[in-house]
Write a protein that holds these residues in place. Structure first.
Motif, mmCIF file in Angstrom:
data_model
loop_
_atom_site.group_PDB
_atom_site.id
_atom_site.type_symbol
_atom_site.label_atom_id
_atom_site.label_comp_id
_atom_site.label_asym_id
_atom_site.label_seq_id
_atom_site.Cartn_x
_atom_site.Cartn_y
_atom_site.Cartn_z
ATOM 1 N N LYS A 71 0.847 -1.186 0.000
ATOM 2 C CA LYS A 71 0.000 0.000 0.000
ATOM 3 C C LYS A 71 0.885 1.239 0.000
ATOM 4 C CE LYS A 71 -3.694 2.287 2.653
ATOM 5 N NZ LYS A 71 -4.527 2.194 3.887
ATOM 6 N N SER A 73 1.292 5.323 0.351
ATOM 7 C CA SER A 73 0.715 6.544 0.918
ATOM 8 C C SER A 73 1.384 7.738 0.251
ATOM 9 C CB SER A 73 0.935 6.593 2.430
ATOM 10 O OG SER A 73 0.279 5.514 3.062
ATOM 11 N N ASP A 100 -3.917 0.183 -4.934
ATOM 12 C CA ASP A 100 -3.721 0.137 -3.473
ATOM 13 C C ASP A 100 -2.925 1.341 -2.993
ATOM 14 O OD1 ASP A 100 -5.028 -2.237 -3.764
ATOM 15 O OD2 ASP A 100 -3.274 -3.502 -3.430
ATOM 16 N N TRP A 101 -3.614 2.452 -2.839
ATOM 17 C CA TRP A 101 -2.977 3.693 -2.426
ATOM 18 C C TRP A 101 -3.904 4.519 -1.552
ATOM 19 C CZ3 TRP A 101 -5.892 7.838 -3.822
ATOM 20 C CH2 TRP A 101 -6.700 7.729 -4.960
ATOM 21 N N GLU A 102 -3.306 5.465 -0.871
ATOM 22 C CA GLU A 102 -4.054 6.509 -0.196
ATOM 23 C C GLU A 102 -3.318 7.818 -0.450
ATOM 24 O OE1 GLU A 102 -4.151 5.596 3.973
ATOM 25 O OE2 GLU A 102 -1.990 5.886 4.261
ATOM 26 N N CYS A 104 -2.554 11.335 1.054
ATOM 27 C CA CYS A 104 -2.570 12.041 2.344
ATOM 28 C C CYS A 104 -2.191 13.498 2.109
ATOM 29 C CB CYS A 104 -1.608 11.373 3.317
ATOM 30 S SG CYS A 104 -1.966 9.621 3.602
ATOM 31 N N SER A 123 -11.985 14.538 -1.513
ATOM 32 C CA SER A 123 -12.039 13.601 -0.379
ATOM 33 C C SER A 123 -13.395 12.902 -0.304
ATOM 34 C CB SER A 123 -11.739 14.336 0.934
ATOM 35 O OG SER A 123 -12.752 15.278 1.220
ATOM 36 N N SER A 127 -12.710 7.679 -1.174
ATOM 37 C CA SER A 127 -12.420 7.457 0.244
ATOM 38 C C SER A 127 -10.938 7.264 0.524
ATOM 39 C CB SER A 127 -13.201 6.238 0.753
ATOM 40 O OG SER A 127 -12.800 5.068 0.039
ATOM 41 N N ARG A 128 -10.141 7.015 -0.504
ATOM 42 C CA ARG A 128 -8.700 6.844 -0.326
ATOM 43 C C ARG A 128 -7.987 8.185 -0.155
ATOM 44 N NH1 ARG A 128 -7.618 3.349 -5.660
ATOM 45 N NH2 ARG A 128 -9.052 4.990 -6.385
ATOM 46 N N LYS A 130 -7.347 11.418 1.908
ATOM 47 C CA LYS A 130 -7.469 11.964 3.261
ATOM 48 C C LYS A 130 -6.954 13.401 3.268
ATOM 49 C CE LYS A 130 -6.246 7.477 5.332
ATOM 50 N NZ LYS A 130 -5.289 6.825 6.274
#
Length: 596
Positions: A71, A73, A100-102, A104, A123, A127-128, A130
């Motif tokens: 994952k 970020s 598979d990431w977020e 931030c 956002s 939902s990924r 933030k």
């Protein structure tokens, strides 16, 4: 911008003073042609390497079969950026092939109202994504650390708020991690992108090159880091704002050897007026912070020293204190040849020794001349009177054998292999090589050599498809190289033995020069042995000499020499794949860092 124009005017004036009106016209013409040719070449390259829908489908199928699904970020500090660029940056993440990431995002108390509207919109859209809104402005390190607080991924990815990720950026990194699960730090190639979306000025980077990294923050984008490691070293430090990523990576590489390079363009760096890409004066404090980060690195280093500026902003010379006052044994094979020059006849050996003794600021050296009983008596008397030690061989000329014989007589902790057809230019050439050679991780150190007409003879040796070649051979002496490769310390697979320094212990450990290479490739072979043993080889452009190349013997290869080298090193060449200090995207025709 005015400062940049003034710098250009000064450079033009300097070229005119050095080369005259015709030389200046030639310089400007070549510069224009080079720039135009590179632009055309890169647009052609982009068209050839553009991802197709089939490529994307294949990538998604590979993802579904992977054992590891790391994952990522993506950290993005935001402050008052134009809406267009912010949206493009965020959408470049949303459009990633790898899912598979977020993202931030930490907004650093932006005053522009569109920022919160855009961030809140995205956002809610995914939902990924933030978002954290800081209540006070703390600048980029503070904002990056706030974004770091949001991170739950295995790896951290750094993205500026006005740049773009290539669509396959995370895919390529996840692919590498599946192959090398120990990866702690991964960097890729990058290019620039203008406000109209046109890509240009690609940077095709070498594999991990510490000496080049200490000269400039070349890894830059895209940088991917093990999250645990970033937290271990304490994240970003505000005192290095402007070069906070440089400071970060200088600390990362002190903690790990698991460094990998993806030779693909995975990041597009936006060129706008507020970006460092727009010129030296866009963010002058960034260069001040970079120097400060290097100075902090030296304070932590086993080889402390100081930092000097170079002629290019953002490029530095890291100096190391010489430990003690070690003896350097300078070994010169010679036949005492005399050549004719425009100034009259010149005994190469006498000229070489005279330049060493008269110019060298480092004085603890001995000179060992190795000959085959062929140096003229008159020359012998002169060099012996200068305190030179003479070693004599009865065997037919074999460069490797003569160097080995000289090394056996050497008293020094450091050996300097030197051709008799060289002439010292820079007074601190020995210190410049010694401060690198003394480092335990370094094998061979080479110098910058010029032909008598001022053109480049040697600034490093690349081995492309089994063919050793001198980079930028016979280009103008002031050519800066590829991203300033000719004007800063840089790692290469090999250097020439026309001027090569190595610790005596390493030379003996490697078995000296292989006498099966009597004329050519003995230096390449020695450097390959050093690299295979885990040492890195370096060229320093601060040690400069004139090289009357092959003036004392016939030029060219002998039958079977190339085949012999490739037979001996075939397995290692296959293991390396390509020269680690070149880039597989660049042309194999000549080691001049061109695309075609």
């Amino acid at each position: 911008m005015e400062f940049e124009k003034l710098n250009k005017i000064r450079k033009i004036k300097r070229v005119w003073q050095e080369r005259g009106t015709q030389g200046l016209i030639k310089f400007l013409y070549q510069k224009l042609v080079f720039k135009f040719r590179n632009q055309i070449s890169y647009q052609r390259w982009v068209a050839i390497h553009r991802l197709t829908q089939q490529d994307i489908t294949t990538a998604k199928r590979q993802i579904s079969q992977w054992h590891l699904r790391p994952k990522f970020s993506i950290i993005m500090p935001v402050y008052n950026v134009e809406a267009t660029w912010l949206k493009k940056a965020i959408e470049s993440v949303i459009n990633q092939i790898y899912p598979d990431w977020e993202l931030c995002i930490a907004d650093d108390a932006s005053t522009q109202p569109h920022i919160s509207l855009i961030l809140n919109h995205y956002s809610k859209l995914d939902s990924r994504i933030k978002v954290l809104f800081r209540t006070e402005n703390g600048n980029i390190s503070a904002a990056s650390n706030s974004a770091l607080d949001l991170v739950t991924g295995d790896y951290i990815v750094l993205l500026d708020h006005d740049d773009e990720l290539a669509i396959d950026a995370l895919f390529e990194n996840a692919k590498l991690i599946n192959q090398y699960p120990d990866a702690d730090f991964i960097y890729s190639d990058e290019d620039k992108i203008d406000t109209k979306g046109k890509r240009f000025d690609p940077f095709f980077k070498p594999n991990w090159s510490p000496e080049y990294f200490y000269s400039c923050m070349y890894t830059c984008h895209l940088g991917v880091y093990n999250t645990n490691l970033i937290r271990k070293i304490g994240g970003f430090r505000s005192e290095y704002d402007g070069a906070q990523d440089y400071d970060l990576v200088l600390r990362v590489v002190e903690q790990t050897k698991n460094i990998y390079h993806i030779p693909k363009i995975l990041y597009h760096w936006r060129v706008i007026s507020t970006s460092v890409t727009s010129g030296e004066q866009a963010k002058p404090w960034a260069y001040i912070a970079a120097r400060k980060a290097l100075e902090a690195m030296l304070e932590r280093s086993s080889y402390p020293g100081w930092v000097e500026e170079t002629s290019r902003a953002g490029f530095f010379r890291v100096r190391r204190n010489v430990i003690g006052n070690p003896l350097i044994s300078i070994i010169i094979p010679s036949a005492g040849t005399t050549i004719n020059t425009s100034s009259g006849s010149l005994c190469l050996l006498e000229n070489c020794i005279r330049s060493i003794q008269q110019l060298s600021s480092y004085r603890n050296f001995e000179i060992i001349v190795v000959d085959g009983y062929d140096i003229p008596e008159e020359t012998l008397e002169k060099i012996v009177s200068l305190g030179v030690e003479l070693v004599r061989c009865t065997e037919p000329f074999n460069f490797s054998m003569r160097i080995n014989r000289g090394a056996a007589k050497a008293k020094g902790q450091f050996l300097l292999l030197l051709n008799d057809d060289t002439q010292v230019i820079t007074a601190d050439w020995l210190q410049s090589m010694l401060e690198l050679t003394q480092q335990q991780e370094i094998g061979a150190v080479g110098a910058k050599l010029f032909f008598p007409d001022g053109k480049i003879q040697h600034v490093g040796v690349m081995i492309l498809a089994g063919n050793p070649g001198h980079v930028f051979h016979e280009v103008e002496g002031d050519h800066p190289g590829y991203f300033c490769s000719n004007i800063v310390n840089r790692n290469y697979l090999a250097v020439t033995a026309a001027c090569l320094m190595m610790r005596q212990e390493v030379f003996q450990l490697l078995g000296g020069l292989d006498e099966a290479f009597p004329l050519n490739y003995n230096d390449v072979d020695l450097c390959l042995k050093a690299h295979q043993a885990g040492y890195r080889n370096v060229v320093t452009p601060y040690a400069q000499l004139i090289h009357y190349e092959s003036a004392s013997r016939q030029k060219g290869l002998k039958p079977g020499e190339w085949k012999q080298l490739n037979h001996k090193w075939q397995d290692y060449f296959e293991k390396l794949g390509t020269d680690p200090y070149y880039n597989p995207n660049l042309s194999l025709k000549a080691p001049n860092f061109e695309l075609f």
